[in-house]
Design a protein around this motif. Structure first.
Motif, PDB file in Angstrom:
ATOM      1  N   UNK A  52      -7.345  -0.332   7.297  1.00  0.00           N
ATOM      2  CA  UNK A  52      -6.176   0.426   6.856  1.00  0.00           C
ATOM      3  C   UNK A  52      -5.142   0.420   7.977  1.00  0.00           C
ATOM      4  N   UNK A  53      -3.866   0.424   7.613  1.00  0.00           N
ATOM      5  CA  UNK A  53      -2.792   0.318   8.592  1.00  0.00           C
ATOM      6  C   UNK A  53      -2.812   1.463   9.608  1.00  0.00           C
ATOM      7  N   UNK A  54      -2.973   2.728   9.209  1.00  0.00           N
ATOM      8  CA  UNK A  54      -3.011   3.801  10.218  1.00  0.00           C
ATOM      9  C   UNK A  54      -4.128   3.598  11.242  1.00  0.00           C
ATOM     10  N   UNK A  55      -5.317   3.199  10.781  1.00  0.00           N
ATOM     11  CA  UNK A  55      -6.436   2.996  11.688  1.00  0.00           C
ATOM     12  C   UNK A  55      -6.195   1.791  12.588  1.00  0.00           C
ATOM     13  N   UNK A  56      -5.615   0.719  12.031  1.00  0.00           N
ATOM     14  CA  UNK A  56      -5.304  -0.459  12.836  1.00  0.00           C
ATOM     15  C   UNK A  56      -4.308  -0.122  13.942  1.00  0.00           C
ATOM     16  N   UNK A  57      -3.330   0.691  13.619  1.00  0.00           N
ATOM     17  CA  UNK A  57      -2.332   1.082  14.607  1.00  0.00           C
ATOM     18  C   UNK A  57      -2.967   1.841  15.766  1.00  0.00           C
ATOM     19  N   UNK A 104      -7.932  -1.733 -13.907  1.00  0.00           N
ATOM     20  CA  UNK A 104      -7.653  -1.990 -12.488  1.00  0.00           C
ATOM     21  C   UNK A 104      -8.257  -0.876 -11.634  1.00  0.00           C
ATOM     22  N   UNK A 105      -9.051  -1.278 -10.635  1.00  0.00           N
ATOM     23  CA  UNK A 105      -9.696  -0.314  -9.739  1.00  0.00           C
ATOM     24  C   UNK A 105      -9.413  -0.679  -8.287  1.00  0.00           C
ATOM     25  N   UNK A 106      -9.253   0.349  -7.457  1.00  0.00           N
ATOM     26  CA  UNK A 106      -8.993   0.198  -6.025  1.00  0.00           C
ATOM     27  C   UNK A 106     -10.208   0.710  -5.252  1.00  0.00           C
ATOM     28  N   UNK A 107     -10.914  -0.192  -4.573  1.00  0.00           N
ATOM     29  CA  UNK A 107     -12.115   0.225  -3.828  1.00  0.00           C
ATOM     30  C   UNK A 107     -11.770   0.800  -2.465  1.00  0.00           C
ATOM     31  N   UNK A 108     -10.514   0.633  -2.049  1.00  0.00           N
ATOM     32  CA  UNK A 108     -10.049   1.073  -0.730  1.00  0.00           C
ATOM     33  C   UNK A 108     -10.895   0.473   0.397  1.00  0.00           C
ATOM     34  N   UNK A 109     -11.443  -0.713   0.149  1.00  0.00           N
ATOM     35  CA  UNK A 109     -12.226  -1.396   1.163  1.00  0.00           C
ATOM     36  C   UNK A 109     -13.553  -0.739   1.462  1.00  0.00           C
ATOM     37  N   UNK A 110     -14.010   0.147   0.578  1.00  0.00           N
ATOM     38  CA  UNK A 110     -15.252   0.903   0.780  1.00  0.00           C
ATOM     39  C   UNK A 110     -16.325   0.371  -0.172  1.00  0.00           C
TER      40      UNK A 110
END
Length: 338
Positions: free
Chosen positions: A219-224, A97-103
């Motif tokens: 990402x939620x912080x950036x969306x906020x 399992x890998x997380x690209x973090x949307x990058x």
């Protein structure tokens, strides 16, 4: 032109014996070897040693698959991971399992890791819709199955996102709204957005740029930060209804709007996408994706691809139907006391 057969006939030995002498391999008496060399010299035979053919190595299945997701904090992807992992383990395989973090750049690095691990196949929710990036995914040495997104070059399993966006547009217009907004990726590759925009156009409802909050970083912080900055630029709320590209972000939109004194759904309607547990608990209207079917069908497609030679693999697109689930965030419920 002298051939090895001529040498063999004159020496009175087999072609195999001539070959052993010229290659200095195998058991041949010294007397026979000297006679062969003398005849080769006499006839002027030129022996060209053929390069050894490398034995083609056919890689055996390792029993290892991998999945790359854009985030693990979104309940939608967590549920998708759980389903794929169950399918993989049921057949006694392993799942990395890998997380690209949307990058997308990080995702390319993860693809290299998958090559090093010699995986049998990759499940992926691509971080980029750009044609050149999808082409890179299609050139991997292992089969790739795209989940929740449709891509022409890749075997894909997903709902019709354009239809889902269209259902949201029809719902908001049917509720009498004309000042409608959108928050999420707003490029042509985002089918939720294009389906939503095109259906509004069919219904003759404008979607001007000032009512589109285009998010590149999801990402939620950036969306906020982005949403609050957008609202700060407008004295009055520019929209009376808004479509948000996923439930995780829809929850954020509701929280920010309520913190500024806007009531949901009395002042503004909010609709999300994915129909995750968040939408169900927070009573958010959302477009449901049959996530279990997506995971299971995706695994079936992977089994089909791994059972074929690379040259024989064909591309399948499995498109499922979305369903808009209405809840309190976009439908005002009036309770009558009997």
């Amino acid at each position: 032109m002298t051939t090895i057969r001529d040498v063999a006939e004159l020496a009175g030995v087999s072609i195999a014996t001539i070959s052993r002498v010229l290659n200095n391999k195998g058991k041949v008496s010294e007397e026979t070897a000297e006679r062969v060399r003398a005849i080769v010299k006499e006839l002027g035979y030129v022996y060209v040693q053929q390069p050894l053919k490398r034995r083609q190595v056919v890689s055996k299945p390792q029993g290892i698959f991998a999945i790359i997701l854009p985030t693990l904090s979104n309940p939608y992807f967590a549920e998708l991971l759980d389903i794929v992992e169950q399918e993989v383990q049921y057949l006694g395989r392993s799942l990395l399992v890998y997380n690209s973090r949307g990058d997308a750049q990080r995702e390319l690095g993860l693809l290299n890791i998958c090559k090093q691990q010699k995986i049998d196949g990759l499940f992926i929710v691509p971080s980029s819709n750009k044609p050149e990036y999808i082409a890179t995914l299609n050139q991997q040495p292992f089969p790739v199955v795209s989940l929740t997104q449709l891509h022409a070059e890749l075997t894909s399993v997903a709902v019709d996102h354009a239809e889902g966006g269209a259902q949201v547009a029809e719902h908001l217009v049917s509720m009498g709204h004309t000042r409608i907004g959108y928050l999420g990726p707003a490029d042509e590759g985002e089918q939720k957005f294009t389906g939503f925009r095109n259906k509004l156009a069919d219904l003759r409802i404008p979607l001007p740029a000032e009512r589109i909050i285009d998010t590149t970083d999801t990402s939620i912080p950036e969306l906020s930060v982005q949403l609050n900055a957008y609202l700060d630029q407008h004295a009055a709320l520019p929209f009376s209804a808004i479509f948000v590209f996923n439930d995780y972000s829809a929850q954020l939109v509701i929280e920010v709007l309520q913190s500024r004194g806007h009531r949901v759904p009395e002042d503004v309607l909010v609709v999300g996408f994915d129909n995750t547990l968040i939408a169900q608990v927070m009573n958010i209207s959302s477009v449901a994706q049959p996530i279990r079917e997506i995971g299971r069908l995706g695994f079936q497609e992977m089994m089909r691809l791994t059972g074929q030679h690379a040259a024989e693999r064909d591309t399948h697109h499995l498109i499922l139907s979305p369903r808009l689930v209405l809840r309190n965030s976009s439908v005002r419920v009036v309770k009558k006391v009997l």
